[in-house]
Scaffold this active site. Sequence first.
Site, PDB file in Angstrom:
ATOM      1  N   HIS A  29       0.861  -1.202   0.000  1.00  0.00           N
ATOM      2  CA  HIS A  29       0.000   0.000   0.000  1.00  0.00           C
ATOM      3  C   HIS A  29       0.893   1.245   0.000  1.00  0.00           C
ATOM      4  O   HIS A  29       1.692   1.412  -0.898  1.00  0.00           O
ATOM      5  CB  HIS A  29      -0.939  -0.085   1.217  1.00  0.00           C
ATOM      6  CG  HIS A  29      -2.056   0.901   1.266  1.00  0.00           C
ATOM      7  ND1 HIS A  29      -2.416   1.711   0.234  1.00  0.00           N
ATOM      8  CD2 HIS A  29      -2.924   1.192   2.275  1.00  0.00           C
ATOM      9  CE1 HIS A  29      -3.444   2.470   0.580  1.00  0.00           C
ATOM     10  NE2 HIS A  29      -3.773   2.183   1.813  1.00  0.00           N
TER      11      HIS A  29
ATOM     12  N   HIS B 158      -2.309  -2.577  -9.495  1.00  0.00           N
ATOM     13  CA  HIS B 158      -3.279  -1.905  -8.619  1.00  0.00           C
ATOM     14  C   HIS B 158      -4.498  -2.801  -8.473  1.00  0.00           C
ATOM     15  O   HIS B 158      -4.862  -3.534  -9.371  1.00  0.00           O
ATOM     16  CB  HIS B 158      -3.707  -0.562  -9.233  1.00  0.00           C
ATOM     17  CG  HIS B 158      -4.308   0.352  -8.223  1.00  0.00           C
ATOM     18  ND1 HIS B 158      -5.643   0.323  -7.907  1.00  0.00           N
ATOM     19  CD2 HIS B 158      -3.751   1.296  -7.438  1.00  0.00           C
ATOM     20  CE1 HIS B 158      -5.884   1.232  -6.990  1.00  0.00           C
ATOM     21  NE2 HIS B 158      -4.761   1.840  -6.679  1.00  0.00           N
TER      22      HIS B 158
ATOM     23  N   ASP C 222       2.725   5.332  -6.872  1.00  0.00           N
ATOM     24  CA  ASP C 222       3.988   5.226  -6.119  1.00  0.00           C
ATOM     25  C   ASP C 222       5.215   5.105  -7.003  1.00  0.00           C
ATOM     26  O   ASP C 222       6.346   5.167  -6.489  1.00  0.00           O
ATOM     27  CB  ASP C 222       3.911   4.000  -5.194  1.00  0.00           C
ATOM     28  CG  ASP C 222       2.881   4.226  -4.099  1.00  0.00           C
ATOM     29  OD1 ASP C 222       1.941   3.426  -3.986  1.00  0.00           O
ATOM     30  OD2 ASP C 222       2.997   5.259  -3.393  1.00  0.00           O
TER      31      ASP C 222
HETATM   32  C1  SDX Z   1      -1.483   2.050  -3.427  1.00  0.00           C
HETATM   33  O1  SDX Z   1      -6.229   0.671  -3.235  1.00  0.00           O
HETATM   34  C2  SDX Z   1      -5.720   1.827  -3.495  1.00  0.00           C
HETATM   35  O2  SDX Z   1      -6.366   2.700  -4.053  1.00  0.00           O
HETATM   36  C3  SDX Z   1      -4.293   2.017  -3.039  1.00  0.00           C
HETATM   37  C4  SDX Z   1      -3.641   3.332  -3.506  1.00  0.00           C
HETATM   38  C5  SDX Z   1      -4.223   4.521  -2.812  1.00  0.00           C
HETATM   39  O3  SDX Z   1      -4.099   5.644  -3.351  1.00  0.00           O
HETATM   40  O4  SDX Z   1      -4.703   4.369  -1.650  1.00  0.00           O
HETATM   41  O5  SDX Z   1      -3.787   3.476  -4.911  1.00  0.00           O
HETATM   42  C6  SDX Z   1      -2.148   3.352  -3.177  1.00  0.00           C
HETATM   43  O6  SDX Z   1      -1.410   1.251  -2.526  1.00  0.00           O
HETATM   44  C7  SDX Z   1      -0.996   1.723  -4.821  1.00  0.00           C
HETATM   45  C8  SDX Z   1      -0.378   0.293  -4.917  1.00  0.00           C
HETATM   46  C9  SDX Z   1       1.054   0.374  -4.368  1.00  0.00           C
HETATM   47  N1  SDX Z   1       1.614  -0.978  -4.248  1.00  0.00           N
HETATM   48  C10 SDX Z   1       2.630  -1.362  -5.059  1.00  0.00           C
HETATM   49  O7  SDX Z   1       3.077  -0.707  -5.999  1.00  0.00           O
HETATM   50  C11 SDX Z   1       3.207  -2.721  -4.711  1.00  0.00           C
HETATM   51  C12 SDX Z   1       3.361  -3.542  -5.985  1.00  0.00           C
HETATM   52  N2  SDX Z   1       2.007  -3.872  -6.481  1.00  0.00           N
HETATM   53  C13 SDX Z   1       1.478  -5.132  -6.079  1.00  0.00           C
HETATM   54  O8  SDX Z   1       1.855  -5.629  -4.851  1.00  0.00           O
HETATM   55  C14 SDX Z   1       0.053  -5.333  -6.531  1.00  0.00           C
HETATM   56  O9  SDX Z   1      -0.054  -4.837  -7.796  1.00  0.00           O
HETATM   57  C15 SDX Z   1      -1.082  -4.801  -5.669  1.00  0.00           C
HETATM   58  C16 SDX Z   1      -0.960  -5.245  -4.262  1.00  0.00           C
HETATM   59  C17 SDX Z   1      -1.108  -3.308  -5.731  1.00  0.00           C
HETATM   60  C18 SDX Z   1      -2.341  -5.378  -6.270  1.00  0.00           C
HETATM   61  O10 SDX Z   1      -2.238  -6.773  -6.107  1.00  0.00           O
HETATM   62  P1  SDX Z   1      -3.278  -7.736  -6.836  1.00  0.00           P
HETATM   63  O11 SDX Z   1      -4.667  -7.236  -6.661  1.00  0.00           O
HETATM   64  O12 SDX Z   1      -2.955  -9.141  -6.445  1.00  0.00           O
HETATM   65  O13 SDX Z   1      -2.919  -7.558  -8.376  1.00  0.00           O
HETATM   66  P2  SDX Z   1      -3.613  -8.301  -9.509  1.00  0.00           P
HETATM   67  O14 SDX Z   1      -4.762  -9.160  -9.067  1.00  0.00           O
HETATM   68  O15 SDX Z   1      -3.892  -7.270 -10.557  1.00  0.00           O
HETATM   69  O16 SDX Z   1      -2.451  -9.307 -10.029  1.00  0.00           O
HETATM   70  C19 SDX Z   1      -2.638  -9.930 -11.296  1.00  0.00           C
HETATM   71  C20 SDX Z   1      -1.329 -10.618 -11.603  1.00  0.00           C
HETATM   72  C21 SDX Z   1      -0.889 -11.642 -10.559  1.00  0.00           C
HETATM   73  O17 SDX Z   1      -0.100 -12.582 -11.258  1.00  0.00           O
HETATM   74  P3  SDX Z   1      -0.810 -13.991 -11.718  1.00  0.00           P
HETATM   75  O18 SDX Z   1      -1.211 -14.708 -10.442  1.00  0.00           O
HETATM   76  O19 SDX Z   1      -1.991 -13.625 -12.591  1.00  0.00           O
HETATM   77  O20 SDX Z   1       0.289 -14.722 -12.491  1.00  0.00           O
HETATM   78  O21 SDX Z   1      -0.270  -9.651 -11.666  1.00  0.00           O
HETATM   79  C22 SDX Z   1       0.702  -9.983 -10.716  1.00  0.00           C
HETATM   80  C23 SDX Z   1       0.025 -10.843  -9.692  1.00  0.00           C
HETATM   81  O22 SDX Z   1       0.984 -11.658  -9.042  1.00  0.00           O
HETATM   82  N3  SDX Z   1       1.177  -8.710 -10.155  1.00  0.00           N
HETATM   83  C24 SDX Z   1       2.426  -8.303 -10.211  1.00  0.00           C
HETATM   84  C25 SDX Z   1       2.438  -7.034  -9.608  1.00  0.00           C
HETATM   85  N4  SDX Z   1       1.197  -6.726  -9.208  1.00  0.00           N
HETATM   86  C26 SDX Z   1       0.420  -7.775  -9.546  1.00  0.00           C
HETATM   87  N5  SDX Z   1       3.550  -8.884 -10.713  1.00  0.00           N
HETATM   88  C27 SDX Z   1       4.685  -8.167 -10.593  1.00  0.00           C
HETATM   89  N6  SDX Z   1       4.768  -6.940 -10.053  1.00  0.00           N
HETATM   90  C28 SDX Z   1       3.671  -6.341  -9.537  1.00  0.00           C
HETATM   91  N7  SDX Z   1       3.761  -5.152  -8.975  1.00  0.00           N
END
Ligand code: SDX
Length: 391
Positions: free
Chosen positions: A229, A268, A326
């Site tokens: 987050h 996201h 971010d």
């Molecule tokens: C914020 O909710 C909000 O609005 C939050 C926020 C706000 O203003 O309050 O916008 C602020 O928290 C932004 C997010 C910051 N976090 C990061 O940048 C950390 C890196 N991102 C990830 O950890 C991830 O993208 C999440 C936690 C943000 C979302 O996770 P999800 O919901 O599991 O993502 P998804 O379902 O879209 O994933 C789909 C696929 C998966 O792979 P498969 O199982 O399909 O093979 O994409 C992969 C995930 O493993 N994936 C990533 C990835 N994010 C998702 N792979 C590599 N790098 C990434 N960053």
Amino acid sequence: KTGMFTFDPGFLATSACESKITFIDGDEGQLYYRGYPIEQLAKESDYLETCYLLIYGELPTRAQREEFEHTVMKHTMVHDQLTRFFNGFRRDAHPMAMMVGVTGALSAFYQDSLDINNAEHRKVAIYRLISKIPTIAAMCYRYTQGLPFNYPKNDLGYTANFLHMMFATPCEPYEPNPVLVRALDRIFTLHADHEQNASTSTVRLAGSSGANPFACIAAGIACLWGPSHGGANEAVLKMLDEIGSVDNVPAFMEGVKAKTHKLMGFGHRVYKNMDPRAAIMRETCYEVLKELGLENDPKLKLAMALEKIALEDSYFIERKLYPNVDFYSGIVLTALGIPVSMFTVIFALARTVGWISHWNEMISDPGMKIGRPRQLYTGSPRRDYVPSGDR
Ligand code: SDX
């Protein structure tokens, strides 16, 4: 787009919620605060005006803005005894640990006289938090640096005053650079609210029990700290340091695809398109670094290379992974002289208005019920106790 879904009130009482504050279209990559596109607010408005908009639902008239700013800037000091909480922390404590503790401690100074069912009392709590969060945030930084706390300078304006409290020293004059003030103010606006993200939902859930707003905001700060987050901006800088140079990007990307690590600042829960804030943040990044003669900053070059490769790579395209707010924020904050350990504190400072606006919207609803997410039980079926000698 709104009104697409109708919820059973019983369902609303236990999990999802309605709000008039922020609208996100994750597929289109759109973000509106009270109906105004974030792109327009970031360019035309400023953070304090955005605070007014999020709290009251309308842009202020000139007179309303002046009254709001005057009141917010009149309460920037904290109780002198609150400053003693810092002495309990080690100097190398993470600033977010201090933010959680000291913000929660505000309850001890303002809670007794606060009736959350009284709209005027809620307004006082809202203003106190917006006024004092920058002071507490700057104190967290000063304490880790072994520097004396700076008193606020209320004639400087909200964001310039924050930079003053962060960086001014009694030994020499300090004039916040107007370009840096404008950039940081825009960063505050971009982070001000974001619908029902994890930390806002935390504040709402805590507030639904009737807990005081200061404790609820402390709960939101705790949730924001996580690397998935608000902690992601700090994690992006650490990731860029680990990658080191553009030559190492292909190997790094192979590790992402092998799922040994994530591309921090990408992806996201809601956006399956470019996070509109990321595009504005990238532009702000260029502006600030160019102004500072740092347009060839190696971290910026590395981030741009990462973004370009990711946006052209099928792994990311298939998963709809785009830069989020971010990805570039840490590079800008570094250029503003803010250390990595303070990045999530900056996010918390800016998001406080969003958190407290959601809290106020929820508490103002006479039909509000305590939040109670339900669960799908997947544990053991009913079974009888077995005495220890028979196990
Ligand atoms: C914020 O909710 C909000 O609005 C939050 C926020 C706000 O203003 O309050 O916008 C602020 O928290 C932004 C997010 C910051 N976090 C990061 O940048 C950390 C890196 N991102 C990830 O950890 C991830 O993208 C999440 C936690 C943000 C979302 O996770 P999800 O919901 O599991 O993502 P998804 O379902 O879209 O994933 C789909 C696929 C998966 O792979 P498969 O199982 O399909 O093979 O994409 C992969 C995930 O493993 N994936 C990533 C990835 N994010 C998702 N792979 C590599 N790098 C990434 N960053």
